[in-house]
Enzyme design. Structure first.
Site, PDB file in Angstrom:
ATOM      1  CD  GLU A   1      -2.950  -1.180   2.036  1.00  0.00           C
ATOM      2  OE1 GLU A   1      -3.075   0.223   2.638  1.00  0.00           O
ATOM      3  OE2 GLU A   1      -3.823  -2.023   2.553  1.00  0.00           O
TER       4      GLU A   1
ATOM      5  CE1 TYR B   1      -0.791  -0.752   7.982  1.00  0.00           C
ATOM      6  CE2 TYR B   1      -1.663  -0.970   5.867  1.00  0.00           C
ATOM      7  CZ  TYR B   1      -0.981  -1.264   6.886  1.00  0.00           C
ATOM      8  OH  TYR B   1      -0.145  -2.432   6.704  1.00  0.00           O
TER       9      TYR B   1
HETATM   10  P1  NAD Z   1      -2.092  -7.700  13.234  1.00  0.00           P
HETATM   11  O1  NAD Z   1      -2.997  -6.306  13.316  1.00  0.00           O
HETATM   12  O2  NAD Z   1      -2.857  -8.838  12.988  1.00  0.00           O
HETATM   13  O3  NAD Z   1      -0.996  -7.836  14.225  1.00  0.00           O
HETATM   14  C1  NAD Z   1      -0.201  -6.680  14.937  1.00  0.00           C
HETATM   15  C2  NAD Z   1       0.613  -7.201  16.064  1.00  0.00           C
HETATM   16  O4  NAD Z   1       1.266  -6.272  16.448  1.00  0.00           O
HETATM   17  C3  NAD Z   1      -0.581  -7.641  17.251  1.00  0.00           C
HETATM   18  O5  NAD Z   1      -0.154  -8.841  17.793  1.00  0.00           O
HETATM   19  C4  NAD Z   1      -0.412  -6.462  18.146  1.00  0.00           C
HETATM   20  O6  NAD Z   1      -0.642  -6.935  19.442  1.00  0.00           O
HETATM   21  C5  NAD Z   1       1.227  -6.126  17.886  1.00  0.00           C
HETATM   22  N1  NAD Z   1       1.323  -4.684  18.265  1.00  0.00           N
HETATM   23  C6  NAD Z   1       0.662  -3.572  17.692  1.00  0.00           C
HETATM   24  N2  NAD Z   1       1.333  -2.623  18.375  1.00  0.00           N
HETATM   25  C7  NAD Z   1       2.048  -2.770  18.905  1.00  0.00           C
HETATM   26  C8  NAD Z   1       3.287  -2.166  19.816  1.00  0.00           C
HETATM   27  N3  NAD Z   1       3.159  -0.811  19.717  1.00  0.00           N
HETATM   28  N4  NAD Z   1       4.076  -2.959  20.462  1.00  0.00           N
HETATM   29  C9  NAD Z   1       4.369  -4.441  20.266  1.00  0.00           C
HETATM   30  N5  NAD Z   1       3.630  -5.064  19.610  1.00  0.00           N
HETATM   31  C10 NAD Z   1       2.488  -4.351  18.979  1.00  0.00           C
HETATM   32  O7  NAD Z   1      -1.320  -7.348  11.695  1.00  0.00           O
HETATM   33  P2  NAD Z   1      -0.909  -8.206  10.666  1.00  0.00           P
HETATM   34  O8  NAD Z   1      -2.135  -8.274   9.683  1.00  0.00           O
HETATM   35  O9  NAD Z   1      -0.494  -9.605  11.088  1.00  0.00           O
HETATM   36  O10 NAD Z   1       0.255  -7.372  10.007  1.00  0.00           O
HETATM   37  C11 NAD Z   1       1.465  -7.651  10.468  1.00  0.00           C
HETATM   38  C12 NAD Z   1       2.380  -6.816   9.673  1.00  0.00           C
HETATM   39  O11 NAD Z   1       2.391  -7.205   8.172  1.00  0.00           O
HETATM   40  C13 NAD Z   1       2.351  -5.184   9.574  1.00  0.00           C
HETATM   41  O12 NAD Z   1       3.577  -4.464   9.758  1.00  0.00           O
HETATM   42  C14 NAD Z   1       1.582  -5.025   8.579  1.00  0.00           C
HETATM   43  O13 NAD Z   1       1.783  -3.723   8.074  1.00  0.00           O
HETATM   44  C15 NAD Z   1       2.014  -5.906   7.296  1.00  0.00           C
HETATM   45  N6  NAD Z   1       1.596  -6.288   6.474  1.00  0.00           N
HETATM   46  C16 NAD Z   1       0.159  -6.993   6.540  1.00  0.00           C
HETATM   47  C17 NAD Z   1      -0.580  -7.399   5.538  1.00  0.00           C
HETATM   48  C18 NAD Z   1      -1.763  -7.880   5.457  1.00  0.00           C
HETATM   49  O14 NAD Z   1      -2.550  -8.393   4.746  1.00  0.00           O
HETATM   50  N7  NAD Z   1      -2.423  -8.096   6.728  1.00  0.00           N
HETATM   51  C19 NAD Z   1       0.103  -7.127   4.110  1.00  0.00           C
HETATM   52  C20 NAD Z   1       1.374  -6.854   3.875  1.00  0.00           C
HETATM   53  C21 NAD Z   1       2.055  -6.318   5.220  1.00  0.00           C
HETATM   54  O1  DAU Z   2      -2.144  -4.853   0.695  1.00  0.00           O
HETATM   55  C1  DAU Z   2      -1.777  -5.210   1.944  1.00  0.00           C
HETATM   56  C2  DAU Z   2      -2.597  -4.723   2.960  1.00  0.00           C
HETATM   57  O2  DAU Z   2      -3.873  -5.430   2.936  1.00  0.00           O
HETATM   58  C3  DAU Z   2      -2.162  -4.672   4.604  1.00  0.00           C
HETATM   59  O3  DAU Z   2      -0.990  -3.788   4.663  1.00  0.00           O
HETATM   60  C4  DAU Z   2      -3.157  -4.281   5.450  1.00  0.00           C
HETATM   61  O4  DAU Z   2      -2.552  -4.468   6.799  1.00  0.00           O
HETATM   62  C5  DAU Z   2      -4.325  -5.256   5.227  1.00  0.00           C
HETATM   63  O5  DAU Z   2      -5.293  -5.080   6.619  1.00  0.00           O
HETATM   64  C6  DAU Z   2      -4.797  -5.202   3.848  1.00  0.00           C
HETATM   65  O6  DAU Z   2      -5.445  -3.992   3.647  1.00  0.00           O
HETATM   66  P1  DAU Z   2      -6.789  -3.663   2.920  1.00  0.00           P
HETATM   67  O7  DAU Z   2      -7.508  -2.459   3.371  1.00  0.00           O
HETATM   68  O8  DAU Z   2      -6.642  -4.109   1.421  1.00  0.00           O
HETATM   69  O9  DAU Z   2      -7.610  -4.985   3.282  1.00  0.00           O
HETATM   70  P2  DAU Z   2      -9.307  -5.236   3.921  1.00  0.00           P
HETATM   71  O10 DAU Z   2      -9.215  -6.662   4.420  1.00  0.00           O
HETATM   72  O11 DAU Z   2      -9.353  -3.975   5.208  1.00  0.00           O
HETATM   73  O12 DAU Z   2     -10.062  -4.899   2.941  1.00  0.00           O
HETATM   74  C7  DAU Z   2      -9.875  -5.651   1.440  1.00  0.00           C
HETATM   75  C8  DAU Z   2     -10.819  -4.974   0.748  1.00  0.00           C
HETATM   76  O13 DAU Z   2     -12.145  -5.455   1.060  1.00  0.00           O
HETATM   77  C9  DAU Z   2     -10.912  -3.650   0.702  1.00  0.00           C
HETATM   78  O14 DAU Z   2     -10.792  -3.263  -0.930  1.00  0.00           O
HETATM   79  C10 DAU Z   2     -11.964  -3.224   1.303  1.00  0.00           C
HETATM   80  C11 DAU Z   2     -13.187  -4.124   1.065  1.00  0.00           C
HETATM   81  N1  DAU Z   2     -14.099  -4.358   2.320  1.00  0.00           N
HETATM   82  C12 DAU Z   2     -13.407  -4.498   3.331  1.00  0.00           C
HETATM   83  C13 DAU Z   2     -14.064  -4.837   4.740  1.00  0.00           C
HETATM   84  C14 DAU Z   2     -13.595  -5.101   6.075  1.00  0.00           C
HETATM   85  C15 DAU Z   2     -15.187  -4.784   2.238  1.00  0.00           C
HETATM   86  O15 DAU Z   2     -15.673  -4.676   0.785  1.00  0.00           O
HETATM   87  N2  DAU Z   2     -16.146  -5.065   3.039  1.00  0.00           N
HETATM   88  C16 DAU Z   2     -15.529  -4.980   4.318  1.00  0.00           C
HETATM   89  O16 DAU Z   2     -16.362  -5.393   5.193  1.00  0.00           O
END
Ligand code: NAD
Ligand code: DAU
Length: 339
Positions: free
Chosen positions: A130, A155
């Site tokens: 992102e 974010y």
């Molecule tokens: P998540 O929200 O599920 O988990 C975040 C974790 O970080 C939690 O365990 C929380 O307790 C901990 N945390 C938050 N603030 C903290 C702090 N101040 N000190 C210590 N611990 C803290 O997140 P996720 O989806 O597992 O994402 C993990 C990483 O991967 C993030 O850096 C996110 O940007 C990155 N990322 C996520 C996605 C996705 O699709 N979810 C994709 C690409 C990158």
């Molecule tokens: O691309 C990587 C990112 O993917 C990570 O960096 C973020 O941590 C992770 O949360 C995710 O971001 P998105 O905003 O893409 O994910 P989210 O699951 O919130 O939403 C995915 C898509 O679905 C987005 O286009 C918004 C849409 N959406 C989301 C929700 C929660 C809906 O249409 N309905 C919903 O209820």
């Protein structure tokens, strides 16, 4: 040319979250000689249950905040790498209240790289696609490591800020670092605020799934186990100072994913509600992971989205005790936002 690094004693920040805990499982399953210290503040998104069965000689848990410089001074010496997952990770939350994102994602990363610099510890920064903003639906292009930064949401702008801090610490102080930017992850243990688990658990609870806007926004889905193997590959073979994009050619629009979920769960494919769009909603993400694949030889293993989705649905059906405690509050928050 690749470089080889053999970590023995690593800190994983955010190791109780969705992706960080999967990485801890990956290390335990594949590298039994590597000690892991999980540092996690256990925010609403962290759950110790994700790693509880692993705690023991190989995996240790420290309950603490990455913004706590004194704690980092006590913890970091003696470790040889920090793999940094901890973050505020949900776009919708960042729109409602950006401040915790500034604190954890920017200040927290700053505190960690200062500690890594002070104690000469290697640093891998886990980031997101992102930071590159979005692509048009009809654009044949994908993000590469050369794409300019253009984040849209609170974010993603805090993640972009943290990437830039890590890059500056490499250039100015010689911090031994790598960065990865990954696309949307799916799989078990994802918080019910996120798109796929929200819809699966809505259907289980008899609530209609919710689709933002016109539903045509595209995300590039990757199974979290593939993200973990990629991060390990970059940590151990990546070139210092380099960025690697992680993706598995999983582009799908949200409407298609929702219809897949409804079909897998035996529901009519129109059994959902259209709701208000997310402000600033990025249109499309798409990753070109050629650099990671050609330079480091990484390949995804979960290449069939439908089978990964079935496995994910089954996990939520089998584990209501894991997600039920967070479900009502999450839906109340969405309802207040009209989503
Ligand atoms: P998540 O929200 O599920 O988990 C975040 C974790 O970080 C939690 O365990 C929380 O307790 C901990 N945390 C938050 N603030 C903290 C702090 N101040 N000190 C210590 N611990 C803290 O997140 P996720 O989806 O597992 O994402 C993990 C990483 O991967 C993030 O850096 C996110 O940007 C990155 N990322 C996520 C996605 C996705 O699709 N979810 C994709 C690409 C990158
Ligand atoms: O691309 C990587 C990112 O993917 C990570 O960096 C973020 O941590 C992770 O949360 C995710 O971001 P998105 O905003 O893409 O994910 P989210 O699951 O919130 O939403 C995915 C898509 O679905 C987005 O286009 C918004 C849409 N959406 C989301 C929700 C929660 C809906 O249409 N309905 C919903 O209820």
């Amino acid at each position: 040319m690749t470089e080889s690094f053999t970590p023995k004693n690593i800190i994983v920040t955010g190791g109780c979250g969705f992706i960080g805990s999967d990485f801890v499982h990956y290390v335990v399953n594949n590298h039994p000689d590597v000690h892991v210290t999980v540092l996690d503040a256990l925010t609403y998104a962290g759950n110790l249950e994700n790693i509880k069965p692993l705690l023991g000689d190989q995996v240790e848990f420290v309950h603490g905040n990455i913004c706590d410089a004194q704690l980092l001074d006590e913890l970091v010496p003696g470790h040889d790498a920090i793999v940094h997952y901890a973050a505020e990770s949900h776009n919708d939350n960042s729109i409602a209240d950006p401040e915790p994102f500034l604190k954890t994602n920017v200040e927290g990363t700053f505190r960690l790289i200062e500690a890594a610099r002070k104690y000469d510890v290697r640093f891998h920064h886990v980031s997101t696609d992102e930071v590159y903003g979005d692509l048009a639906l009809d654009d044949p292009a994908k993000f590469t490591e050369e794409t300019p930064y253009r984040p849209s949401s609170p974010y993603s702008s805090t993640k972009a800020s943290s990437d830039l801090l890590v890059r500056a610490w490499f250039r100015t102080y010689g911090l031994r670092m790598t960065i990865s930017n990954c696309s949307n992850n799916y799989g078990p243990y994802q918080h019910v605020e996120k798109f796929i688990p929200r819809q699966i658990t809505n259907i289980i609870e008899g609530i209609r799934p919710k689709l933002y806007g016109d539903g045509l926004n595209v995300r590039d889905w990757i199974h979290t186990e593939d993200h973990s193997s990629a991060v390990w590959t970059i940590l151990t073979q990546g070139r210092l100072g380099e960025t690697y994009l992680i993706g598995a050619n999983g582009e799908r629009n949200n409407l298609t994913v929702l219809k897949d979920i409804l079909r897998v769960m035996g529901q009519p494919e129109d059994a959902f509600d259209w709701v208000k769009d997310r402000p600033g909603h990025d249109r499309r993400y798409a990753i070109d992971s050629t650099k990671l694949q050609t330079e480091l030889g990484w390949r995804p293993t979960h290449t069939n989205f439908e089978s990964g989705l079935r496995q994910t649905v089954q996990w939520y059906v089998d584990n209501p005790q894991w997600w039920e405690p967070a479900k009502a509050a999450t839906e109340a928050k969405y309802k207040a936002q009209g989503q």
